[in-house]
Design a protein around this motif. Structure first.
Motif, short mmCIF file in Angstrom:
data_model
loop_
_atom_site.label_atom_id
_atom_site.label_comp_id
_atom_site.label_asym_id
_atom_site.label_seq_id
_atom_site.Cartn_x
_atom_site.Cartn_y
_atom_site.Cartn_z
N CYS A 196 0.86 -1.18 0.00
CA CYS A 196 0.00 0.00 0.00
C CYS A 196 0.90 1.23 0.00
O CYS A 196 1.68 1.41 0.93
N ASP A 197 0.80 2.03 -1.04
CA ASP A 197 1.55 3.28 -1.13
C ASP A 197 0.58 4.45 -1.23
O ASP A 197 -0.36 4.41 -2.04
N ILE A 198 0.79 5.47 -0.42
CA ILE A 198 0.02 6.71 -0.53
C ILE A 198 1.02 7.85 -0.67
O ILE A 198 1.71 8.20 0.29
N GLY A 199 1.10 8.38 -1.88
CA GLY A 199 2.01 9.49 -2.15
C GLY A 199 1.32 10.82 -1.88
O GLY A 199 0.26 11.10 -2.44
N LEU A 200 1.89 11.61 -1.02
CA LEU A 200 1.29 12.87 -0.59
C LEU A 200 1.85 14.04 -1.40
O LEU A 200 3.03 14.04 -1.76
#
Length: 302
Positions: A198-202
């Protein structure tokens, strides 16, 4: 505010040694963090000292040839530049001890519900090369060891350092018992990302409210879906608005709220959590140590 005097803390005096004070990586921050916690009363009879990880144990996540060359200062100049730290026997001692320190912290967390490492979070180290001041991946090593020792059936690595945990993702991408989650600034190092589970790029400049909402909702969903045996929490403080390598706009209070949110959610769901300090960059070394102390001081009051 009542401080929990029994919160297990893991630290080794080898973590800091004589090092170039002008270097961007603040090697003194581990000793400074220890002193900060000692003066604030958080260190009493609750300090644990780890041993040094053996090369044989580290081969569970690292290439034997890489470990050999790293240990004997045989890496070529390009590989050494990619790490970004000058080789020394003291650096090797701290590197291998730090990896074991994170494993020791996780073992204590499984017994006590929460435990904190005064180091750790070397998530840019890959199986066969080091990068971004990271030589051995303590998070991948710890998760793998917990599974192999049958201390955990599944592990959630919740990485909130401002930089994506590319090495952790690469090493563990085929491990069905470890779930990797990285919430990071997208347009920041490493510029070649490796897909986590799971990757969440901000976006650059993200502020407190949206950030805390993302962290809380993501962790809640993951714990509900995975029911992990333990959470390994990388509490990097390079998300701070004035961190020299950060690019987010998270206030000091935002860091406190983030750590309190993560720790409280783990407690509410009954999931043990082991914390590591992750990244943080600041020419004001005392201020950096204070920032790294936030997660430990939050853990002591939940």
């Amino acid at each position: 505010m009542v401080i929990n005097p029994h919160l297990p803390l893991v630290y080794h005096h080898d973590y800091s040694f004589d090092f170039d004070v002008a270097h961007r990586f603040v090697m003194s921050k581990f000793a400074d963090l220890y002193q900060n916690l000692l003066h604030s009363g958080h260190i009493q009879q609750n300090l644990f000292t780890p041993e040094r990880a053996t090369l044989a144990c580290l081969e569970a996540v690292h290439c034997p040839q890489y470990l050999h060359d790293l240990t004997h200062n045989l890496l070529d100049a390009k590989a050494q530049r990619r790490i970004g730290l000058p080789w020394s026997a003291e650096l090797m001692a701290r590197t291998f001890t730090e990896a074991q320190g994170t494993l020791h912290t996780a073992q204590l967390a499984l017994k006590h519900g929460v435990a904190c490492h005064l180091a750790g979070g070397t998530h840019h180290a890959h199986s066969d090369f080091g990068s971004g001041y990271c030589m051995v991946n303590d998070l991948a090593y710890t998760a793998t060891a917990l599974i192999e020792q049958k201390l955990a059936t599944n592990v959630l690595i919740f990485d909130l350092d401002v930089h994506q945990g590319d090495g952790t993702a690469a090493i563990l991408q085929h491990n069905p018992y470890v779930f990797t989650c990285s919430i990071h600034c997208e347009k920041n190092f490493p510029f070649r990302k490796i897909s986590s589970d799971c990757d969440i790029g901000l976006p650059i400049g993200l502020q407190d409210r949206q950030y805390i909402e993302i962290v809380a909702s993501t962790l809640t969903s993951l714990i509900r879906d995975l029911n992990p045996s333990i959470v390994l929490y990388d509490a990097g403080v390079d998300i701070w608005q004035h961190d020299s390598l950060g690019k987010l706009d998270i206030s000091w209070q935002g860091i406190e709220q983030r750590d309190r949110t993560v720790l409280t959610l783990c407690q509410q769901f009954g999931v043990p959590v082991a914390t590591v300090i992750g990244g943080g960059y600041d020419k004001d070394h005392a201020r950096l140590a204070e920032r790294h102390s936030i997660v430990i001081k939050q853990a002591a009051i939940i």
